[in-house]
Write an enzyme that holds these catalytic residues in place. Structure first.
Site, PDB file in Angstrom:
ATOM      1  CB  ALA A 123     -11.505   0.637   2.915  1.00  0.00           C
ATOM      2  CG  HIS A 124      -7.383   0.165   0.028  1.00  0.00           C
ATOM      3  ND1 HIS A 124      -6.488  -0.815  -0.298  1.00  0.00           N
ATOM      4  CD2 HIS A 124      -8.593  -0.324  -0.304  1.00  0.00           C
ATOM      5  CE1 HIS A 124      -7.129  -1.855  -0.804  1.00  0.00           C
ATOM      6  NE2 HIS A 124      -8.410  -1.574  -0.813  1.00  0.00           N
ATOM      7  CG  ASN A 125      -7.009   3.406  -3.398  1.00  0.00           C
ATOM      8  OD1 ASN A 125      -6.635   2.270  -3.143  1.00  0.00           O
ATOM      9  ND2 ASN A 125      -6.184   4.352  -3.820  1.00  0.00           N
ATOM     10  CD  GLN A 129      -2.788  -1.456   0.281  1.00  0.00           C
ATOM     11  OE1 GLN A 129      -3.786  -0.746   0.277  1.00  0.00           O
ATOM     12  NE2 GLN A 129      -2.583  -2.388  -0.635  1.00  0.00           N
TER      13      GLN A 129
END
Length: 366
Positions: free
Chosen positions: A242-244, A201
């Site tokens: 969460a990511h993005n 990540q």
């Protein structure tokens, strides 16, 4: 420390009715406010309490001002009493706050390459890694961690034990409460023959100005691109982003909500407590998602959206749940019945009809 009502109105606006020299020391609810406090009325349901309050001054709307007749104290008339109360409370809090001495506590560790403004306050056991930048009048309380290359804007306040991982940024006037973690790895894994392979990540978390983040809320860094929180966003406690993900400006999200990876939420939205937002979907501007709702598809029009089953007595709920489980088979049966009826109707329409039979003759004609 007290404030004269005239000072309050000069700072915050509104129409003062009464003695501007009256001094107040704080804000309290209608039913407990005393003669040295100011109170507010934002819900017409509580007009009766406003009539009886002992407060020195009352913040209220023009409509409520016309209806509340029995209250004899000073009044501040404004379009939005609740927002006026919030701003007044901020001012009282600033006046009551202890004055802090800028500088770095001897118990903190700051890398020599980090840039810490001379007006910033760095508390005990804080760690600031290489290349980090901390702005003017920023306050970093005990036990917080600022990773390498991270940036904290002017006047931003980290409460105790906040973690800002490497490369992540937060803008001016932010507030981050204890236990929040910004920039932990997103949940990214590839599956090969049943085994999970970690995807590095390498994105960041980029947070705008005037953002507040509640206790123990977590915001994951992006996998390749960044996770983005725009200006003015308000996040309650124990939220997972969460990511993005991309959260639009001035959106508010209540406690225990979960936002899955790559979801995009628009500006001026509100997400109720424990709502779940599926990954890779888009929510338009000015959407309200009710508490407990599961959003599995994109929402492309503004409005309020709700998706949960109302509470019921347990036995009644079990009956309803049984019906819900059988909806699929019931649907197929209804479709089969509709097809049968359609076939019968076609057959009936296609069948030849006999001409009308002549009326029977009577016995004399026979």
């Amino acid at each position: 420390m007290s404030i004269r009502l005239a000072q309050l109105v000069e700072r915050l606006g509104g129409q003062l009715k009464g003695d501007g020299q009256t001094e107040v020391r704080g804000i309290a609810p209608l039913d407990v406010a005393g003669s040295a406090e100011i109170t507010f009325l934002s819900n017409p349901k509580f007009r009766a309490q406003a009539e009886q309050t002992q407060a020195a001054a009352l913040i209220l709307s023009e409509a409520d001002d016309a209806q509340v007749q029995g209250y004899a104290g000073a009044r501040i008339v404004t379009k939005n009493p609740y927002a006026y109360f919030a701003r007044a409370a901020q001012w009282f809090q600033q006046l009551a706050a202890p004055e802090l001495t800028p500088g770095i506590h001897p118990g903190a560790w700051v890398d020599p390459s980090a840039q810490v403004a001379a007006s910033a306050v760095i508390g005990p056991h804080v760690v600031v890694e290489a290349g980090a930048v901390i702005g003017e009048r920023a306050r970093i309380d005990a036990g917080s961690f600022v990773g390498r290359g991270a940036r904290i804007g002017d006047d931003t306040h980290f409460h105790a034990r906040v973690t800002l991982h490497h490369g992540c940024e937060i803008g001016e006037r932010g507030i981050v409460h204890s236990g929040a973690v910004i920039g932990a790895d997103g949940f990214g894994f590839a599956n090969e023959a049943g085994q999970w392979i970690k995807i590095p990540q390498v994105g960041r978390v980029m947070i705008g100005a005037d953002v507040e983040i509640g206790a123990n809320t977590t915001i994951d860094r992006g996998a390749l691109a960044d996770t983005v929180i725009e200006e003015g966003v308000k996040l309650d406690n124990q939220i997972q982003i969460a990511h993005n993900c991309h959260i639009g400006a001035h959106t508010a999200i209540a406690a225990c909500a979960g936002i899955a990876g790559s979801a995009k939420i628009g500006k001026y939205c509100s997400i109720g407590g424990a709502a779940m937002i599926h990954g890779h979907i888009t929510i338009a501007d000015r959407v309200h998602v009710s508490a407990g709702t599961l959003a599995l598809r994109s929402i492309l029009e503004p409005g309020q959206y709700t998706g949960f089953y109302p509470i019921a007595e347990h036995r009644e709920w079990e009956k309803s749940a049984a019906l819900v489980r059988n909806l699929g088979s019931m649907r197929e049966k209804i479709r089969a019945l509709e097809k049968t009826l359609k076939t019968l109707n076609k057959a009936d329409q296609a069948a030849p009809h006999d001409a009308a039979s002549p009326a029977p003759q009577n016995q004399e004609e026979k």
